[in-house]
Design a protein around this motif. Structure first.
Motif, PDB file in Angstrom:
ATOM      1  N   TRP A   7       0.810  -1.070  -0.034  1.00  0.00           N
ATOM      2  CA  TRP A   7       0.082   0.190   0.119  1.00  0.00           C
ATOM      3  C   TRP A   7       0.714   1.082   0.065  1.00  0.00           C
ATOM      4  CZ3 TRP A   7       0.147   3.724   3.795  1.00  0.00           C
ATOM      5  CH2 TRP A   7       0.827   3.351   4.963  1.00  0.00           C
ATOM      6  N   ILE A   8       2.221   1.198   0.624  1.00  0.00           N
ATOM      7  CA  ILE A   8       2.824   2.406   0.588  1.00  0.00           C
ATOM      8  C   ILE A   8       3.429   2.644  -0.717  1.00  0.00           C
ATOM      9  CG2 ILE A   8       5.120   3.227   1.392  1.00  0.00           C
ATOM     10  CD1 ILE A   8       4.598   1.710   3.972  1.00  0.00           C
ATOM     11  N   HIS A   9       3.915   1.324  -1.374  1.00  0.00           N
ATOM     12  CA  HIS A   9       4.409   1.596  -2.738  1.00  0.00           C
ATOM     13  C   HIS A   9       3.352   2.312  -3.616  1.00  0.00           C
ATOM     14  CE1 HIS A   9       8.178  -0.343  -1.860  1.00  0.00           C
ATOM     15  NE2 HIS A   9       7.386  -1.262  -1.199  1.00  0.00           N
ATOM     16  N   ASP A  10       2.102   1.880  -3.451  1.00  0.00           N
ATOM     17  CA  ASP A  10       0.848   2.413  -4.254  1.00  0.00           C
ATOM     18  C   ASP A  10       0.667   3.772  -4.184  1.00  0.00           C
ATOM     19  OD1 ASP A  10       0.642  -0.424  -5.067  1.00  0.00           O
ATOM     20  OD2 ASP A  10      -0.985  -0.905  -3.867  1.00  0.00           O
ATOM     21  N   ILE A  12       2.583   5.986  -2.941  1.00  0.00           N
ATOM     22  CA  ILE A  12       3.821   6.739  -3.773  1.00  0.00           C
ATOM     23  C   ILE A  12       3.564   6.962  -5.102  1.00  0.00           C
ATOM     24  CG2 ILE A  12       6.105   6.646  -4.369  1.00  0.00           C
ATOM     25  CD1 ILE A  12       6.792   5.672  -1.250  1.00  0.00           C
ATOM     26  N   GLN A  13       2.929   5.895  -5.819  1.00  0.00           N
ATOM     27  CA  GLN A  13       2.932   5.801  -7.182  1.00  0.00           C
ATOM     28  C   GLN A  13       1.877   6.701  -7.598  1.00  0.00           C
ATOM     29  OE1 GLN A  13       4.760   4.352  -9.632  1.00  0.00           O
ATOM     30  NE2 GLN A  13       3.893   5.755 -10.917  1.00  0.00           N
ATOM     31  N   ASN A  14       0.817   6.504  -6.698  1.00  0.00           N
ATOM     32  CA  ASN A  14      -0.438   7.707  -6.846  1.00  0.00           C
ATOM     33  C   ASN A  14      -0.134   9.097  -6.741  1.00  0.00           C
ATOM     34  OD1 ASN A  14      -2.358   5.584  -7.232  1.00  0.00           O
ATOM     35  ND2 ASN A  14      -2.859   5.458  -4.993  1.00  0.00           N
ATOM     36  N   LEU A  15       0.791   9.284  -5.905  1.00  0.00           N
ATOM     37  CA  LEU A  15       1.420  10.729  -5.748  1.00  0.00           C
ATOM     38  C   LEU A  15       2.032  11.245  -7.093  1.00  0.00           C
ATOM     39  CD1 LEU A  15       2.518  10.792  -1.990  1.00  0.00           C
ATOM     40  CD2 LEU A  15       0.756  11.916  -2.930  1.00  0.00           C
ATOM     41  N   LYS A  16       3.196  10.217  -7.365  1.00  0.00           N
ATOM     42  CA  LYS A  16       3.830  10.442  -8.579  1.00  0.00           C
ATOM     43  C   LYS A  16       2.933  10.582  -9.833  1.00  0.00           C
ATOM     44  CE  LYS A  16       7.983   8.230  -7.318  1.00  0.00           C
ATOM     45  NZ  LYS A  16       9.051   7.108  -7.608  1.00  0.00           N
ATOM     46  N   ASP A  17       1.889   9.936 -10.212  1.00  0.00           N
ATOM     47  CA  ASP A  17       0.975  10.060 -11.181  1.00  0.00           C
ATOM     48  C   ASP A  17       0.090  11.296 -11.009  1.00  0.00           C
ATOM     49  OD1 ASP A  17       1.753   7.386 -11.938  1.00  0.00           O
ATOM     50  OD2 ASP A  17      -0.142   6.391 -11.127  1.00  0.00           O
ATOM     51  N   ALA A  18      -0.365  11.528  -9.733  1.00  0.00           N
ATOM     52  CA  ALA A  18      -0.981  13.043  -9.797  1.00  0.00           C
ATOM     53  C   ALA A  18      -0.036  14.190  -9.874  1.00  0.00           C
ATOM     54  CB  ALA A  18      -1.707  13.022  -8.449  1.00  0.00           C
TER      55      ALA A  18
END
Length: 175
Positions: A7-10, A12-18
């Motif tokens: 969930w942490i990796h997810d 972080i990826q959501n932050l990057k994508d946004a």
């Protein structure tokens, strides 16, 4: 078994994508108008060295003398380790320069707001806060225990509206 930290990796990826992921850059410079960011020379538009004094030869010499006499710091905050005479001298000179009875220094504007706002405002007060105030003002306001009433950014008419709506409810109003 699934990775319990996926969930942490997810996130972080959501932050990057946004576009909200904050990648802190590596600086290699002596503070000035130009610096090296991630190995590339760049013009510095975000410095707190407004007057360009960080590299002034007199200040560099004075800082070196202070390091020779005092070392690199008191090893703790003033309330734990005590106040160094160097800090007292600085505050006395600042007070004299400003023509006031005393002055206090903080290591940053952030800590100044965290200390000053709660000292001035309490739970029976209200703080009228621009919705885009700096995080240090928001945190200092929260620490005070006062009611925080936001108004639209740089909008005097909205500030006047919320002042009128709330004036009777608080002993002290701050904006």
């Amino acid at each position: 078994m699934a990775d319990k930290l996926q969930w942490i990796h997810d996130e972080i990826q959501n932050l990057k994508d946004a576009g909200f992921y904050n990648r802190i850059r590596t600086l290699s410079f002596s503070p000035g108008a130009w610096l090296v960011v991630d190995g590339k020379r760049a013009l510095n538009f975000c410095s707190n060295n407004y007057l360009g004094l960080a590299n002034h030869p007199y200040l560099v010499k004075a800082a070196q003398a202070a390091v020779n006499q005092y070392g690199v710091g008191p090893a703790a905050v003033r309330t734990i380790a005590g106040t160094m005479d160097l800090h007292i001298k600085l505050e006395e000179r600042l007070a004299a320069f400003k023509g006031v009875s005393s002055a206090i220094t903080f290591q940053s504007g952030f800590t100044a707001n965290l200390a000053t706002l709660p000292a001035m405002v309490g739970k029976d007060d209200a703080i009228f806060s621009d919705e885009l105030n700096h995080a240090s003002i928001i945190d200092g306001s929260r620490l005070s225990g006062a009611k925080i009433i936001r108004y639209a950014h740089c909008d005097p008419a909205d500030l006047e509206r919320v002042l009128k709506e709330n004036r009777k409810d608080y002993r002290g109003l701050w904006s």
